[in-house]
Write an enzyme that holds these catalytic residues in place. Structure first.
Site, mmCIF file in Angstrom:
data_model
loop_
_atom_site.group_PDB
_atom_site.id
_atom_site.type_symbol
_atom_site.label_atom_id
_atom_site.label_comp_id
_atom_site.label_asym_id
_atom_site.label_seq_id
_atom_site.Cartn_x
_atom_site.Cartn_y
_atom_site.Cartn_z
ATOM 1 N N ARG A 46 0.852 -1.205 0.000
ATOM 2 C CA ARG A 46 0.000 0.000 0.000
ATOM 3 C C ARG A 46 0.883 1.249 0.000
ATOM 4 O O ARG A 46 0.616 2.220 -0.691
ATOM 5 C CB ARG A 46 -0.949 0.004 1.210
ATOM 6 C CG ARG A 46 -1.624 1.356 1.416
ATOM 7 C CD ARG A 46 -2.912 1.299 2.223
ATOM 8 N NE ARG A 46 -2.847 0.498 3.412
ATOM 9 C CZ ARG A 46 -2.176 0.840 4.538
ATOM 10 N NH1 ARG A 46 -1.519 1.970 4.605
ATOM 11 N NH2 ARG A 46 -2.170 0.031 5.574
ATOM 12 N N TYR A 98 -15.858 17.146 -16.429
ATOM 13 C CA TYR A 98 -16.377 15.797 -16.297
ATOM 14 C C TYR A 98 -17.428 15.736 -15.177
ATOM 15 O O TYR A 98 -17.166 16.188 -14.060
ATOM 16 C CB TYR A 98 -15.214 14.829 -16.022
ATOM 17 C CG TYR A 98 -15.687 13.433 -15.701
ATOM 18 C CD1 TYR A 98 -16.554 12.757 -16.562
ATOM 19 C CD2 TYR A 98 -15.306 12.794 -14.529
ATOM 20 C CE1 TYR A 98 -17.011 11.494 -16.263
ATOM 21 C CE2 TYR A 98 -15.755 11.527 -14.229
ATOM 22 C CZ TYR A 98 -16.614 10.877 -15.098
ATOM 23 O OH TYR A 98 -17.073 9.627 -14.788
ATOM 24 N N ASP A 171 -6.571 18.925 -14.717
ATOM 25 C CA ASP A 171 -6.908 17.574 -15.160
ATOM 26 C C ASP A 171 -6.444 17.499 -16.619
ATOM 27 O O ASP A 171 -7.062 18.087 -17.509
ATOM 28 C CB ASP A 171 -8.420 17.347 -15.031
ATOM 29 C CG ASP A 171 -8.835 15.932 -15.448
ATOM 30 O OD1 ASP A 171 -8.110 15.323 -16.264
ATOM 31 O OD2 ASP A 171 -9.877 15.448 -14.990
ATOM 32 N N LYS A 196 -7.889 6.542 -19.614
ATOM 33 C CA LYS A 196 -8.112 7.079 -20.965
ATOM 34 C C LYS A 196 -6.851 6.911 -21.832
ATOM 35 O O LYS A 196 -6.468 5.801 -22.106
ATOM 36 C CB LYS A 196 -8.566 8.529 -20.873
ATOM 37 C CG LYS A 196 -9.595 8.801 -19.774
ATOM 38 C CD LYS A 196 -10.881 7.998 -19.918
ATOM 39 C CE LYS A 196 -11.862 8.378 -18.804
ATOM 40 N NZ LYS A 196 -12.973 7.464 -18.655
HETATM 41 C C1 LIG Z 1 -11.524 14.438 -17.773
HETATM 42 C C2 LIG Z 1 -11.807 13.288 -16.843
HETATM 43 N N1 LIG Z 1 -11.281 13.303 -15.606
HETATM 44 C C3 LIG Z 1 -11.502 12.289 -14.736
HETATM 45 C C4 LIG Z 1 -12.282 11.211 -15.080
HETATM 46 C C5 LIG Z 1 -12.513 10.102 -14.091
HETATM 47 O O1 LIG Z 1 -11.727 8.985 -14.419
HETATM 48 P P1 LIG Z 1 -12.064 7.478 -14.050
HETATM 49 O O2 LIG Z 1 -13.259 7.081 -14.861
HETATM 50 O O3 LIG Z 1 -10.822 6.744 -14.390
HETATM 51 O O4 LIG Z 1 -12.376 7.432 -12.600
HETATM 52 C C6 LIG Z 1 -12.849 11.159 -16.356
HETATM 53 C C7 LIG Z 1 -13.693 10.019 -16.735
HETATM 54 O O5 LIG Z 1 -14.320 9.992 -17.764
HETATM 55 C C8 LIG Z 1 -12.599 12.230 -17.258
HETATM 56 O O6 LIG Z 1 -13.127 12.238 -18.492
#
Ligand SMILES: Cc1ncc(COP(=O)(O)O)c(C=O)c1O
Length: 383
Positions: A46, A98, A171, A196
């Protein structure tokens, strides 16, 4: 070293004893100590795991930060970053982002006294106006935003944030460090849904956080170990393998995206195309100065919502599915899927309306993808 080399060589040298090219997957949860008070550097998985560490080091190298941390999902990465805040703290957030991040802020962090204000961060004057001195502790940006591809001047926001003692959090899921490196532009923290483009094959969930300075890195590491929100070794290996082809995939995907965006632009059924690679896009010029490319996410609005159903039901090659960034093309309906948790009146206000589709362009042949969209739009009964 160029980023193309860093990605291809990810993990090489991680196993000096055996010299394996592919990073070994350390499933061990715990590690033997050679003697009292002596450690191999690994005690318990961990806290640190050798396979995860390769991914974390690679992420730090790619984003040019001091350390990287790998989490079980992108949302776990966002959660860890938001845990830097305390009750009473205020946050400025891109209004077009998101839906899961919006949900986390409103339904979870709100209960712990962290408040967020959603504004159009592509407008620097609006960012400046939204700062509540002493209370606003951070600004959280998605650029390009999800799903309307608004471009924020990261350098401008970061310098505004610095002069107000605020953290800049980016992000960087849509761009990846191959195209854009926010820390070099003044950001304090970069995060990813590694599910992604970093993973790239729609086969693994993961999240990454990279921070710019040792003080923030230490805090993130403490949160990661304390909350136990870590990425497993098998999943870490899958993301390392994905990263090796990141440069090639991004180049191909954005080349396809531009062709498709231009094609959509000419279609009478399409009322608006959102792709930063198109010169008419509002943030095109800024992104050109800040990034190596425009990415591979294309959103578009249709002239009649009936086309939405025709397209998502009619595509044969492209999959109607949530998510993005993989080698396979996916089409998403944000109002009902990724952004379904945002109240309709707010969605309508920002433009995430029921006539909007989001296309994650894959590495397939662009003409095949265009043909698929064409047969879906034109096929079946005319409307
Ligand atoms: C821009 C963005 N940030 C964060 C996330 C969250 O990621 P996760 O689905 O891996 O938890 C997403 C998910 O679609 C996203 O498009």
């Amino acid at each position: 070293m160029k980023i193309e080399t860093i990605v291809a060589q990810a993990g090489i040298g991680a196993d000096p004893e055996k010299g394996s090219i592919s990073v070994p997957i350390y499933h061990s949860t715990t590690f033997r100590h050679p003697a009292l008070g002596v450690s191999t550097g690994y005690d318990y998985s961990r806290t640190a795991n050798p396979t995860r560490k390769v991914l974390e080091d690679t992420a730090a190298l790619l984003e040019e930060g001091c350390r990287g941390y790998a989490f079980s999902t992108g949302m776990a990465a966002v959660t860890a970053v938001l845990m830097l805040l305390s009750p009473g703290d205020h946050l400025i957030v891109s209004d077009d982002l998101y839906g899961g991040t919006y949900r986390l802020l409103e339904k979870v962090f709100g209960r712990y006294g962290v408040t967020a204000r959603y504004i159009d961060t592509s407008d620097l004057s609006k960012v400046a106006e939204a700062i509540d001195p002493g209370k606003t502790k951070a600004i959280f940006i998605e650029s390009p935003s999800n799903p309307l591809m608004k471009i924020t001047d990261i350098t401008g926001v970061a310098s505004l944030a610095k002069s107000n003692n605020m953290l800049t959090i980016v992000d960087n899921t849509f761009m990846t460090p191959y195209l854009l490196q926010p820390i070099k532009m003044g950001a304090d923290i970069v995060l990813h849904s590694a599910t992604k483009y970093l993973g790239g094959h729609n086969d693994v969930l993961g999240g990454i956080v990279v921070a710019a300075n040792p003080e923030i890195c230490e805090k993130i590491g403490f949160i990661q170990n304390s909350t136990g929100n870590v990425l497993g070794p098998q999943d870490s290996w899958l993301i390392i393998r994905g990263i090796k082809t990141l440069a090639l995939r991004m180049e191909r995907q954005q080349e396809n995206a531009l062709k498709i965006a231009n094609w959509l632009n000419e279609r009478p059924e399409v009322s608006k195309v959102y792709y930063p690679g198109i010169a008419a896009h509002a943030g095109h010029e800024i992104l050109k100065t800040q990034a190596k490319g425009f990415g591979a996410m294309v959103s578009f609005k249709v002239t009649d919502t009936a086309f939405v159903e025709k397209i998502v039901n009619g595509v044969k090659l492209i999959s109607f599915a949530e998510s993005l960034g993989g080698v396979e093309s996916l089409i998403t309906y944000p109002a009902k899927q990724t952004h379904g948790d945002i109240p309709k009146e707010i969605r309508d206000q920002i433009g995430v309306t029921e006539d909007l589709l989001r296309f994650s362009v894959g590495i397939e042949d662009a003409d095949d993808l265009i043909y698929d969209l064409k047969q879906a739009i034109e096929g079946g009964n005319s409307i």
